[in-house]
Design a protein around this motif. Sequence first.
Motif, PDB file in Angstrom:
ATOM      1  N   HIS A  90       0.800  -1.222   0.000  1.00  0.00           N
ATOM      2  CA  HIS A  90       0.000   0.000   0.000  1.00  0.00           C
ATOM      3  C   HIS A  90       0.833   1.272   0.000  1.00  0.00           C
ATOM      4  O   HIS A  90       0.271   2.354  -0.102  1.00  0.00           O
ATOM      5  CB  HIS A  90      -0.956   0.004   1.203  1.00  0.00           C
ATOM      6  CG  HIS A  90      -2.141  -0.894   0.993  1.00  0.00           C
ATOM      7  ND1 HIS A  90      -3.145  -1.023   1.927  1.00  0.00           N
ATOM      8  CD2 HIS A  90      -2.485  -1.701  -0.038  1.00  0.00           C
ATOM      9  CE1 HIS A  90      -4.048  -1.881   1.481  1.00  0.00           C
ATOM     10  NE2 HIS A  90      -3.670  -2.302   0.292  1.00  0.00           N
ATOM     11  N   CYS A 118      -5.378   7.424   2.234  1.00  0.00           N
ATOM     12  CA  CYS A 118      -5.549   8.455   1.207  1.00  0.00           C
ATOM     13  C   CYS A 118      -4.318   8.571   0.320  1.00  0.00           C
ATOM     14  O   CYS A 118      -4.433   8.873  -0.872  1.00  0.00           O
ATOM     15  CB  CYS A 118      -5.873   9.799   1.853  1.00  0.00           C
ATOM     16  SG  CYS A 118      -7.515   9.836   2.603  1.00  0.00           S
ATOM     17  N   THR A 120      -2.401   6.029  -0.486  1.00  0.00           N
ATOM     18  CA  THR A 120      -2.543   4.893  -1.390  1.00  0.00           C
ATOM     19  C   THR A 120      -3.566   5.203  -2.478  1.00  0.00           C
ATOM     20  O   THR A 120      -3.364   4.888  -3.660  1.00  0.00           O
ATOM     21  CB  THR A 120      -2.978   3.640  -0.605  1.00  0.00           C
ATOM     22  OG1 THR A 120      -2.031   3.386   0.433  1.00  0.00           O
ATOM     23  CG2 THR A 120      -3.065   2.429  -1.513  1.00  0.00           C
ATOM     24  N   TRP A 121      -4.678   5.825  -2.070  1.00  0.00           N
ATOM     25  CA  TRP A 121      -5.713   6.152  -3.051  1.00  0.00           C
ATOM     26  C   TRP A 121      -5.194   7.133  -4.093  1.00  0.00           C
ATOM     27  O   TRP A 121      -5.500   7.011  -5.285  1.00  0.00           O
ATOM     28  CB  TRP A 121      -6.957   6.719  -2.363  1.00  0.00           C
ATOM     29  CG  TRP A 121      -8.072   6.932  -3.351  1.00  0.00           C
ATOM     30  CD1 TRP A 121      -8.552   8.113  -3.828  1.00  0.00           C
ATOM     31  CD2 TRP A 121      -8.797   5.896  -4.032  1.00  0.00           C
ATOM     32  NE1 TRP A 121      -9.540   7.894  -4.753  1.00  0.00           N
ATOM     33  CE2 TRP A 121      -9.718   6.539  -4.902  1.00  0.00           C
ATOM     34  CE3 TRP A 121      -8.767   4.510  -3.993  1.00  0.00           C
ATOM     35  CZ2 TRP A 121     -10.582   5.830  -5.719  1.00  0.00           C
ATOM     36  CZ3 TRP A 121      -9.639   3.791  -4.800  1.00  0.00           C
ATOM     37  CH2 TRP A 121     -10.527   4.458  -5.653  1.00  0.00           C
ATOM     38  N   GLU A 122      -4.370   8.085  -3.680  1.00  0.00           N
ATOM     39  CA  GLU A 122      -3.811   9.048  -4.625  1.00  0.00           C
ATOM     40  C   GLU A 122      -2.938   8.329  -5.656  1.00  0.00           C
ATOM     41  O   GLU A 122      -2.943   8.672  -6.833  1.00  0.00           O
ATOM     42  CB  GLU A 122      -2.982  10.092  -3.870  1.00  0.00           C
ATOM     43  CG  GLU A 122      -2.621  11.297  -4.713  1.00  0.00           C
ATOM     44  CD  GLU A 122      -2.038  12.429  -3.883  1.00  0.00           C
ATOM     45  OE1 GLU A 122      -1.042  13.015  -4.340  1.00  0.00           O
ATOM     46  OE2 GLU A 122      -2.570  12.707  -2.789  1.00  0.00           O
ATOM     47  N   MET A 124      -3.442   5.273  -6.622  1.00  0.00           N
ATOM     48  CA  MET A 124      -4.403   4.598  -7.496  1.00  0.00           C
ATOM     49  C   MET A 124      -4.946   5.570  -8.541  1.00  0.00           C
ATOM     50  O   MET A 124      -5.122   5.219  -9.714  1.00  0.00           O
ATOM     51  CB  MET A 124      -5.557   4.044  -6.657  1.00  0.00           C
ATOM     52  CG  MET A 124      -5.152   3.012  -5.635  1.00  0.00           C
ATOM     53  SD  MET A 124      -5.219   1.334  -6.237  1.00  0.00           S
ATOM     54  CE  MET A 124      -6.969   1.064  -6.376  1.00  0.00           C
ATOM     55  N   GLU A 125      -5.223   6.794  -8.123  1.00  0.00           N
ATOM     56  CA  GLU A 125      -5.705   7.805  -9.063  1.00  0.00           C
ATOM     57  C   GLU A 125      -4.684   8.035 -10.177  1.00  0.00           C
ATOM     58  O   GLU A 125      -5.047   8.197 -11.347  1.00  0.00           O
ATOM     59  CB  GLU A 125      -5.993   9.122  -8.334  1.00  0.00           C
ATOM     60  CG  GLU A 125      -7.196   9.051  -7.392  1.00  0.00           C
ATOM     61  CD  GLU A 125      -7.437  10.356  -6.654  1.00  0.00           C
ATOM     62  OE1 GLU A 125      -8.612  10.720  -6.451  1.00  0.00           O
ATOM     63  OE2 GLU A 125      -6.445  11.024  -6.259  1.00  0.00           O
ATOM     64  N   VAL A 138     -12.182  -0.177  -4.207  1.00  0.00           N
ATOM     65  CA  VAL A 138     -11.549  -0.694  -3.005  1.00  0.00           C
ATOM     66  C   VAL A 138     -12.133  -2.059  -2.650  1.00  0.00           C
ATOM     67  O   VAL A 138     -13.159  -2.466  -3.198  1.00  0.00           O
ATOM     68  CB  VAL A 138     -11.711   0.283  -1.819  1.00  0.00           C
ATOM     69  CG1 VAL A 138     -10.996   1.591  -2.095  1.00  0.00           C
ATOM     70  CG2 VAL A 138     -13.190   0.540  -1.509  1.00  0.00           C
ATOM     71  N   ILE A 149     -11.597   8.372   2.515  1.00  0.00           N
ATOM     72  CA  ILE A 149     -11.253   8.671   1.121  1.00  0.00           C
ATOM     73  C   ILE A 149     -12.170   9.745   0.558  1.00  0.00           C
ATOM     74  O   ILE A 149     -11.724  10.711  -0.077  1.00  0.00           O
ATOM     75  CB  ILE A 149     -11.344   7.401   0.251  1.00  0.00           C
ATOM     76  CG1 ILE A 149     -10.197   6.453   0.579  1.00  0.00           C
ATOM     77  CG2 ILE A 149     -11.301   7.766  -1.236  1.00  0.00           C
ATOM     78  CD1 ILE A 149     -10.180   5.194  -0.242  1.00  0.00           C
ATOM     79  N   PRO A 159     -14.066   6.075  -5.287  1.00  0.00           N
ATOM     80  CA  PRO A 159     -14.061   4.633  -5.575  1.00  0.00           C
ATOM     81  C   PRO A 159     -15.350   4.268  -6.318  1.00  0.00           C
ATOM     82  O   PRO A 159     -16.433   4.737  -5.951  1.00  0.00           O
ATOM     83  CB  PRO A 159     -14.035   3.992  -4.186  1.00  0.00           C
ATOM     84  CG  PRO A 159     -13.515   5.052  -3.270  1.00  0.00           C
ATOM     85  CD  PRO A 159     -14.003   6.348  -3.834  1.00  0.00           C
ATOM     86  N   ASN A 162     -16.860  -1.206  -3.862  1.00  0.00           N
ATOM     87  CA  ASN A 162     -16.266  -1.735  -2.641  1.00  0.00           C
ATOM     88  C   ASN A 162     -16.578  -3.225  -2.607  1.00  0.00           C
ATOM     89  O   ASN A 162     -17.739  -3.619  -2.478  1.00  0.00           O
ATOM     90  CB  ASN A 162     -16.837  -1.039  -1.406  1.00  0.00           C
ATOM     91  CG  ASN A 162     -16.196  -1.510  -0.112  1.00  0.00           C
ATOM     92  OD1 ASN A 162     -15.099  -2.059  -0.109  1.00  0.00           O
ATOM     93  ND2 ASN A 162     -16.888  -1.292   1.005  1.00  0.00           N
TER      94      ASN A 162
END
Length: 296
Positions: A90, A118, A120-122, A124-125, A138, A149, A159, A162
Amino acid sequence: MNSKQQTVLLNDGHFIPILGFGTSAPQEVPRSKATEATKIAIDAGFRHIDCAAVYQNEKEVGLAIRSKIVDGTVKREDIFCTSKVWQTFHRPELVQPGENYFPKDENGKFIYDAVDICDTWEAMEKCKDAGLAKSIGVCNFNRRQLEKILSKPGLKYKPVCNQVECHPYLNQRKLLDFCRSKDIVLVAHSALGSNRDKEWVDKSFPVLLDDPVLGSMAKKYNRTPALIALRYQVQRGVVVLAKSFIEKRIKENMQVFEFQLTSVDMKVLDGLNKNIRYIGSSISEDHPDFPFLDEY
């Protein structure tokens, strides 16, 4: 897209087939079986293939998809293929599709980094912007983690989904309602319960597909208990994954589109909820973001 398949609109404008083919398999199953089973699934009408690096067979699944494209059965754009980043990867610089090596310490325990969700999400973006992923979502997130998020400053993409354990014994009603309120699609894994041979499954839990209510409905509709459990999710608007490497069952699962449960039977199935979580993932309990301690 196969005419039998139904799709669900994601919040990024793409569509996901509501029935997916799960590709995880026990270690003792040869990886080549994943290629064979995925080819059978595509021929049967599956257009949503669910993978993960942790399954250690993504290469074999990819070979099956490629072969079905080459022989003209499908086009690449017909297939919605999912992968997942394992929790040991992650850290933003490690977030890459299909890269996963599960580091462990000298005691055999997984090594986790305390990483902000967040961040990690960035990452992913950025994968989406780079064309490495068409849609990003997710897996096994609870409400609190989703809200973290969604409230992230500078959020670029929500996302789209889920993926969580979801079946009549764990119908996830509260999480489903929350996800719907945020335009996030719920995807059900372990929709038929779980293999009791797995070390992390509590042997005292009842076997979902042996439930007498499912058995009774199976006779009523002249279907299998598995098809009743799958149809339950389809009628709730939940994307559902069906996992089997047995040809007869793979083809049989496509029958989910050939019948409809009554509203009364749907309420009866809702009433089976026992909050039984087969996939508690005890190997992850020491992860800083272990999700299953919250109510939902």
